[in-house]
Design an enzyme around this catalytic site. Structure first.
Site, PDB file in Angstrom:
ATOM      1  N   ASP A   9       0.909  -1.243  -0.175  1.00 55.66           N
ATOM      2  CA  ASP A   9      -0.034   0.102   0.061  1.00 55.66           C
ATOM      3  C   ASP A   9       1.002   1.353  -0.012  1.00 55.66           C
ATOM      4  O   ASP A   9       2.219   1.100   0.282  1.00 55.66           O
ATOM      5  CB  ASP A   9      -0.843  -0.009   1.127  1.00 55.66           C
ATOM      6  CG  ASP A   9      -1.687   1.227   1.425  1.00 55.66           C
ATOM      7  OD1 ASP A   9      -2.270   1.668   0.510  1.00 55.66           O
ATOM      8  OD2 ASP A   9      -1.629   1.895   2.443  1.00 55.66           O
ATOM      9  N   ASP A  11      -0.115   5.012   0.971  1.00 56.40           N
ATOM     10  CA  ASP A  11      -0.539   5.985   2.133  1.00 56.40           C
ATOM     11  C   ASP A  11      -0.588   5.211   3.445  1.00 56.40           C
ATOM     12  O   ASP A  11      -1.226   4.475   3.580  1.00 56.40           O
ATOM     13  CB  ASP A  11      -2.034   6.601   2.080  1.00 56.40           C
ATOM     14  CG  ASP A  11      -2.171   7.440   0.829  1.00 56.40           C
ATOM     15  OD1 ASP A  11      -0.981   7.872  -0.079  1.00 56.40           O
ATOM     16  OD2 ASP A  11      -3.189   7.775   0.182  1.00 56.40           O
ATOM     17  N   THR A 102      -2.425   0.994  -4.709  1.00 59.89           N
ATOM     18  CA  THR A 102      -2.876   2.367  -3.828  1.00 59.89           C
ATOM     19  C   THR A 102      -4.304   2.526  -4.201  1.00 59.89           C
ATOM     20  O   THR A 102      -4.646   2.313  -5.460  1.00 59.89           O
ATOM     21  CB  THR A 102      -2.031   3.363  -4.184  1.00 59.89           C
ATOM     22  OG1 THR A 102      -2.472   4.511  -3.303  1.00 59.89           O
ATOM     23  CG2 THR A 102      -1.790   3.807  -5.468  1.00 59.89           C
ATOM     24  N   LYS A 134     -10.585  -1.142  -2.509  1.00 62.10           N
ATOM     25  CA  LYS A 134     -10.327  -2.237  -1.141  1.00 62.10           C
ATOM     26  C   LYS A 134     -11.425  -1.895  -0.263  1.00 62.10           C
ATOM     27  O   LYS A 134     -11.983  -0.737  -0.261  1.00 62.10           O
ATOM     28  CB  LYS A 134      -9.037  -1.591  -0.436  1.00 62.10           C
ATOM     29  CG  LYS A 134      -7.680  -1.944  -1.280  1.00 62.10           C
ATOM     30  CD  LYS A 134      -6.421  -1.170  -0.689  1.00 62.10           C
ATOM     31  CE  LYS A 134      -5.256  -1.286  -1.492  1.00 62.10           C
ATOM     32  NZ  LYS A 134      -4.177  -0.536  -0.747  1.00 62.10           N
TER      33      LYS A 134
END
Length: 211
Positions: A9, A11, A102, A134
């Site tokens: 991922d 962030d 992401t 997600k």
């Protein structure tokens, strides 16, 4: 823990964007009279468009609201930092050994990686590259396939519940990262940052992580 490839991922995992993201969502919530903390509880790890869909008042222009969020995020580049140890960890990997998955837009993600002084992978799955956000596993499965592996062969690094659930649904092993250790039940292992681990190649052509 063993794996053939690493899926990250961005962030909160490779870069520290928490301050920027939380501030923007609070301002967005204030504009609509919504509880900002409730928005934040669901926003981590999700595409901005999905968060807007969940919380925007009835009759809102979801496209315009998402565009507003993205425009604000693009102005926060100066406050982006790399997570401790991330640069060194990535420097030990070959291009075909890792990918980013992401929920952010590609253009913004590339700007933030550059601002944090981190390299861009050859395999980069952004919001535009998937049909479902997600916690759906689509992004992680797609990244693993592009690297030439099944998601069962991957180790996913995530900081958010939605992302950890996506990694687990994809069939990958999940390493949680950051201060939110209350989510540790969703991960196979937990680290505070990348200074705690080192990717060690084994005799099978994959990696071994000592956690």
């Amino acid at each position: 823990m063993r794996g053939k490839v690493f899926l990250f991922d961005m962030d909160g995992t490779l870069i520290d964007s928490t301050e920027v993201i939380e501030e923007i969502w609070h301002r967005w919530a204030d504009r609509h009279g919504i509880d900002g903390n409730a928005v934040l509880a669901k926003s981590h790890g999700r595409q901005a468009a999905e968060t807007v869909r969940l919380f925007a008042p009835e009759g809102s222009d979801h496209g315009a609201e998402t565009a507003w969020f993205n425009a604000q995020a693009e102005q926060g580049t100066a406050r982006i930092r790399a997570v401790a140890g991330a640069r060194d960890f990535l420097s030990r990997l070959e291009p075909h050994e890792w990918a980013i998955v992401t929920s952010g837009k590609r253009s913004l993600a590339e700007e933030w990686m550059a601002a944090a002084g981190l390299p861009l992978p050859e395999t980069f799955i952004a919001a535009e590259d998937v049909s479902r956000s997600k916690p759906d596993p689509e992004g992680y499965r797609k990244a693993a396939q592009l690297l030439g592996f099944d998601a069962n062969d991957a180790i996913v690094f995530e900081d958010a519940q939605a992302g950890m659930e996506a990694g687990r649904k994809a069939g990958a092993r999940v390493v949680g990262i950051g201060p939110s250790s209350h989510l540790s039940h969703l991960a196979d292992a937990w680290i505070s940052d990348f200074r705690q681990i080192e990717p060690v190649r084994d005799d099978t052509g994959g990696f071994r992580l000592h956690l």
